[in-house]
Design a protein around this motif. Structure first.
Motif, PDB file in Angstrom:
ATOM      1  N   ARG A  18     -26.403 -39.186 -24.312  1.00  0.00           N
ATOM      2  CA  ARG A  18     -25.112 -39.717 -23.396  1.00  0.00           C
ATOM      3  C   ARG A  18     -25.212 -40.430 -22.249  1.00  0.00           C
ATOM      4  O   ARG A  18     -24.518 -41.327 -21.980  1.00  0.00           O
ATOM      5  CB  ARG A  18     -24.367 -38.126 -22.888  1.00  0.00           C
ATOM      6  N   LEU A  19     -26.205 -40.253 -21.676  1.00  0.00           N
ATOM      7  CA  LEU A  19     -26.807 -41.296 -20.558  1.00  0.00           C
ATOM      8  C   LEU A  19     -27.077 -42.651 -21.077  1.00  0.00           C
ATOM      9  O   LEU A  19     -26.525 -43.618 -20.496  1.00  0.00           O
ATOM     10  CB  LEU A  19     -28.006 -40.790 -19.875  1.00  0.00           C
ATOM     11  N   ALA A  20     -27.774 -42.618 -22.283  1.00  0.00           N
ATOM     12  CA  ALA A  20     -28.005 -44.111 -22.767  1.00  0.00           C
ATOM     13  C   ALA A  20     -26.767 -44.633 -23.494  1.00  0.00           C
ATOM     14  O   ALA A  20     -26.549 -46.082 -23.009  1.00  0.00           O
ATOM     15  CB  ALA A  20     -28.928 -43.665 -23.946  1.00  0.00           C
ATOM     16  N   ALA A  21     -25.801 -43.860 -23.769  1.00  0.00           N
ATOM     17  CA  ALA A  21     -24.464 -44.699 -24.108  1.00  0.00           C
ATOM     18  C   ALA A  21     -23.657 -45.324 -23.133  1.00  0.00           C
ATOM     19  O   ALA A  21     -23.231 -46.156 -23.181  1.00  0.00           O
ATOM     20  CB  ALA A  21     -23.616 -43.458 -25.137  1.00  0.00           C
ATOM     21  N   LEU A  22     -23.726 -44.270 -22.110  1.00  0.00           N
ATOM     22  CA  LEU A  22     -23.011 -44.630 -20.669  1.00  0.00           C
ATOM     23  C   LEU A  22     -23.450 -45.931 -20.261  1.00  0.00           C
ATOM     24  O   LEU A  22     -22.968 -46.929 -19.710  1.00  0.00           O
ATOM     25  CB  LEU A  22     -23.005 -43.666 -19.724  1.00  0.00           C
ATOM     26  N   ASN A  23     -24.827 -46.107 -20.166  1.00  0.00           N
ATOM     27  CA  ASN A  23     -26.041 -47.282 -19.573  1.00  0.00           C
ATOM     28  C   ASN A  23     -25.396 -48.516 -20.569  1.00  0.00           C
ATOM     29  O   ASN A  23     -25.238 -49.714 -20.164  1.00  0.00           O
ATOM     30  CB  ASN A  23     -27.158 -46.708 -19.553  1.00  0.00           C
ATOM     31  N   GLU A  24     -25.673 -48.307 -21.779  1.00  0.00           N
ATOM     32  CA  GLU A  24     -25.147 -49.449 -22.938  1.00  0.00           C
ATOM     33  C   GLU A  24     -23.708 -49.852 -22.725  1.00  0.00           C
ATOM     34  O   GLU A  24     -23.617 -51.108 -22.862  1.00  0.00           O
ATOM     35  CB  GLU A  24     -25.479 -49.064 -24.197  1.00  0.00           C
ATOM     36  N   ASP A  25     -22.972 -48.915 -22.340  1.00  0.00           N
ATOM     37  CA  ASP A  25     -21.585 -49.310 -22.142  1.00  0.00           C
ATOM     38  C   ASP A  25     -21.181 -49.989 -21.011  1.00  0.00           C
ATOM     39  O   ASP A  25     -19.842 -50.507 -20.712  1.00  0.00           O
ATOM     40  CB  ASP A  25     -20.594 -48.227 -22.590  1.00  0.00           C
ATOM     41  N   GLY A  26     -22.114 -50.148 -20.094  1.00  0.00           N
ATOM     42  CA  GLY A  26     -22.035 -50.610 -18.641  1.00  0.00           C
ATOM     43  C   GLY A  26     -21.221 -49.925 -17.712  1.00  0.00           C
ATOM     44  O   GLY A  26     -20.848 -50.226 -16.559  1.00  0.00           O
ATOM     45  N   ALA A  27     -21.134 -48.516 -18.123  1.00  0.00           N
ATOM     46  CA  ALA A  27     -20.406 -47.610 -17.287  1.00  0.00           C
ATOM     47  C   ALA A  27     -21.127 -47.165 -16.023  1.00  0.00           C
ATOM     48  O   ALA A  27     -20.756 -46.904 -15.008  1.00  0.00           O
ATOM     49  CB  ALA A  27     -19.985 -46.298 -18.055  1.00  0.00           C
TER      50      ALA A  27
END
Length: 450
Positions: free
Chosen positions: A401-410
């Motif tokens: 979840r954290l990796a996806a948020l980071n990848e999305d620039g959130a």
């Protein structure tokens, strides 16, 4: 990017993280016996808060997500208050010391459904059984439509320092759609009565995401409410969960805004309140710059509990009444939810605990990370983990979840510190959920993230 984030994360049903773990994780394996043991560990030097739940209203607001019962008669209320007084006695008898009380909060329902003398007597009992401290806060939730001059005076005489008034929306179209008719004059009169009685801290609750609500009507309500100069606002997104709150089925789902429009409404309210001089605090609170909540936020001392954002730093919260949730350093407990079952337990001389949760060392670690994210939009995971004796890498590395948020620039993830940009604050619950070990449990009980 913002629209893409709303579409990806805004529809997810996530907790509001007023506790961790959240209430759906509570279990009946923690019962009255366990709570009795936890109470016995309280000492006279313990600083604590009290919460009293009054689960009665005169009419049902269709958006309501609270545990409440509709009654036009006073007898059920009087019987309930009698049980509440008995529970206070049972809890105090089980407590290992007379704790120092910093905060008292009356929630509902409508706490001011009580008669003035009943409220005075209840406050008197609390003062007799607990050690009230100088400068403590006593807060009461109020329905402005039913606040009488006599009750306003009683609140002032009892030492109430803060009143939280339900406003929700001044739009008559929205009010008809949620079965809550309340004009601006009623609200202004309630504020005037409270201030005249000496209750100087005034909070307003607003809601966005209601049926037929528009951005324009949200702004009009915010401006009208701000003109009455409350010290604080809490602005909540409507949580539509008709499978759990059956009266919500009376709301026309076709009239509800989608995630994008909800986010637009929330930001429009924020802009209006900030333009009126309020400081934005956390996800959904606002306060005048000199208010204690704003000061706590600036100093990094903001906290979050079942009442939302707060200055209350106590780790012991004693809950009274049907469905009330409490906390000790050992864990959480919740009373029986149905008032009848609650009354049966108390009448039999037993604590009314129905379920609870015993905290683990990892729970305490994750709870601090989530609280800092929800309050500050930033958490130094490395430092927090070190304080709790854990390795931050186990929380960050491999966290999908954290990796996806980071990848999305959130988020900005650097050196074990997670930071959420201010223009992405609407997805903070999704960021907090990245550290929730139990997030996949009972997701349907939570509201949408945006």
């Amino acid at each position: 990017m913002q629209q893409a984030l709303i579409e990806k994360y805004g529809e997810a049903r996530l907790p509001r993280y007023t506790s961790y773990p959240t209430a759906p994780g509570f279990s009946p394996t923690v019962g009255a016996g366990t709570y009795g043991d936890w109470l016995s560990a309280i000492r006279p030097e313990t600083e604590a808060s009290l919460y009293l739940h009054i689960p009665f209203c005169r009419s049902m607001c269709w958006y309501c997500g609270c545990h409440t019962t509709i009654t036009q008669r006073d007898e059920p209320i009087l019987d309930y208050i009698d049980m509440l007084r008995k529970e206070i006695g049972l809890v105090c008898d089980a407590t290992g010391g007379r704790p120092k009380i910093r905060h008292v909060h009356f929630g509902g329902g409508t706490p001011t459904i009580m008669q003035p003398e009943e409220f005075r007597d209840l406050i008197g009992l609390l003062r007799a059984r607990f050690a009230f401290t100088a400068g403590m806060e006593i807060a009461v939730e109020i329905d402005p439509r039913t606040l009488t001059p006599e009750m306003a005076s009683a609140l002032g005489e009892a030492g109430v320092t803060r009143a939280s008034l339900g406003v929700q929306s001044f739009d008559p179209v929205v009010q008809r759609a949620i079965n809550r008719i309340q004009n601006e004059a009623q609200t202004a009169d309630a504020v005037a009565r409270l201030r005249a009685a000496g209750v100087q801290g005034i909070n307003f609750d607003l809601i966005y995401g209601l049926p037929h609500q528009t951005v324009a009507s949200c702004v009009e309500t915010a401006k009208a409410a701000a003109s009455m100069l409350p010290e604080r606002f809490a602005v909540f997104g409507y949580a539509h969960i008709p499978s759990f709150k059956k009266h919500q089925r009376l709301i026309d789902e076709r009239a509800l805004p989608d995630a994008a429009l909800r986010a637009e409404q929330a930001e429009a309210i924020a802009d209006a309140l900030e333009a009126a001089g309020y400081v934005r605090i956390g996800l959904d609170h606002y306060a005048l710059p000199g208010d204690s909540l704003a000061l706590a936020a600036r100093r990094g001392r903001l906290h979050r509990n079942f009442q939302g954002y707060t200055t209350d730093a106590c780790t012991t919260l004693i809950g009274f009444g049907a469905s009330a949730i409490g906390r000790t350093p050992e864990g959480y407990i919740q009373n029986e939810v149905p008032p009848g079952l609650y009354a049966q337990r108390i009448a039999s001389g037993r604590l009314a605990t129905a379920k609870g949760y015993r905290l683990t060392a990892e729970d305490r670690l994750r709870a601090e990370i989530i609280e800092r994210l929800m309050c500050d939009f930033r958490a130094d995971v490395t430092a927090i983990a070190a304080r709790h004796g854990f390795d931050a890498a186990a929380l960050v590395e491999g966290n999908a979840r954290l990796a996806a948020l980071n990848e999305d620039g959130a988020i900005d993830l650097r050196g074990g510190t997670v930071t959420v940009r201010q223009d992405h604050r609407f997805i903070i619950r999704a960021v907090a959920a990245a550290f929730d070990a139990y997030i996949d449990r009972a997701a349907r009980t939570h509201s949408k993230a945006a």
